[in-house]
Design an enzyme around this catalytic site. Structure first.
Site, PDB file in Angstrom:
ATOM      1  N   ASP A   1       0.868  -1.164   0.000  1.00  0.00           N
ATOM      2  CA  ASP A   1       0.000   0.000   0.000  1.00  0.00           C
ATOM      3  C   ASP A   1       0.915   1.227   0.000  1.00  0.00           C
ATOM      4  O   ASP A   1       2.097   1.126   0.362  1.00  0.00           O
ATOM      5  CB  ASP A   1      -0.891  -0.029   1.242  1.00  0.00           C
TER       6      ASP A   1
ATOM      7  N   ASP B   1      -0.179   5.020   0.876  1.00  0.00           N
ATOM      8  CA  ASP B   1      -0.434   6.057   1.870  1.00  0.00           C
ATOM      9  C   ASP B   1      -0.374   5.518   3.291  1.00  0.00           C
ATOM     10  O   ASP B   1      -0.990   4.499   3.608  1.00  0.00           O
ATOM     11  CB  ASP B   1      -1.798   6.708   1.611  1.00  0.00           C
TER      12      ASP B   1
END
Length: 218
Positions: free
Chosen positions: A7, A9
Site C-alpha cells: 500500500d 499512503d
C-alpha cells in the site's frame, strides 16, 4: 519470484498523498478553500472509519484535474512532489523496498488513490508497477469522472486478480504491507500479511491473526 505488494499512503509514506494533494490545491488557491478543505477532511475521516463512498470521493478528487491540461498538471504535480511528498518519504520504507528487490522479489504498489497523484510517487520510490484508481481521460484531458474498478477494499483484490491473469504472476509466496483495515480483503489472501503502523482495527486483527506488526517510522 514472489510478489512484494505495498500500500502507499501511511505505509510507504508517512502520510496520505490523496489528502495531501487536496491540501496542496487549497494552499495554492486552486480550489474554493473552505468548501474543498471541509469535504477533503470529511472524506478522509470516512476512509479512516471504513465507510468511504469511493465513487463519490473519486469524483470529488478528480474534478479539479479537469480544469487543466496535462502539461499544467505535470507542473503542478512537480511542485506537489517537492513541497508535500518529499517530507513524507521514509528511509525505512526505501530500505524495505530495496530488501525485497535484493531478494529477487517483484515489487509493486496497490493504492486506492488515483494514478495521477500516485504514479509519479511510485516512480520516485523506484516502483514501476502500480495499480491505482483511474480517472477518465478524453482527448487528452481528465473529465473528472472515475474509470474502471476503483482500487479500494475488495476492488484491490479484483484489480490484482485481473493483473495476475494478464501477467502470469501468482500469489505464491506473496507479501502485502498495509496500514489500513480497508485492505483486509487483500491482506487475507496473500501468504505473508504485514501490518505497517496500522490503524487500531487492523492492529487488533493482525495480533489475533499472528501477523507481523512493524513500523517504518521509528
Amino acid at each position: 519470484m514472489a510478489l512484494a505488494i505495498f500500500d502507499l499512503d501511511n505505509t510507504l509514506l508517512g502520510g496520505d498523498s490523496d489528502h495531501a494533494w487536496g491540501e496542496f490545491l487549497v494552499a495554492k488557491g486552486l480550489v474554493d478553500s473552505d468548501e474543498f478543505k471541509a469535504k477533503n477532511d470529511e472524506f478522509y475521516l470516512q476512509y479512516q472509519r471504513g465507510g468511504l463512498d469511493i465513487d463519490a470521493y473519486l469524483r470529488f478528487a478528480l474534478s479539479p484535474l479537469s480544469q487543466y491540461t496535462q502539461a499544467e498538471l505535470s507542473t503542478l504535480h512537480a511542485d506537489f512532489m517537492a513541497e508535500y511528498i518529499a517530507p513524507l518519504r521514509l528511509p525505512k520504507a526505501d530500505a524495505l523496498l530495496q530488501q525485497h528487490r535484493d531478494a529477487g522479489d517483484f515489487v509493486m504498489i496497490i493504492t486506492a488513490t488515483n494514478s495521477f497523484v500516485t504514479r509519479p510517487i511510485a516512480v520516485a520510490l523506484g516502483v514501476n508497477t502500480i495499480l491505482a484508481s483511474e480517472g477518465e481521460v478524453v482527448n487528452g484531458r481528465y473529465t473528472g469522472k472515475p474509470s474502471g474498478i476503483p482500487c479500494f477494499q475488495e476492488g484491490k483484490v479484483t484489480r490484482l486478480n485481473n493483473w495476475l491473469e494478464e501477467t502470469g504472476h501468482s500469489l505464491s509466496g506473496s507479501y502485502f504491507y498495509s496500514d489500513s483495515h480497508n485492505d483486509l480483503p487483500l491482506l487475507k489472501i496473500v501468504d505473508h500479511a504485514i501490518a505497517v503502523d496500522p490503524d487500531d482495527t487492523l492492529k487488533a486483527y493482525a495480533i489475533a491473526a499472528d501477523w507481523p506488526v512493524i513500523s517504518l517510522r521509528d
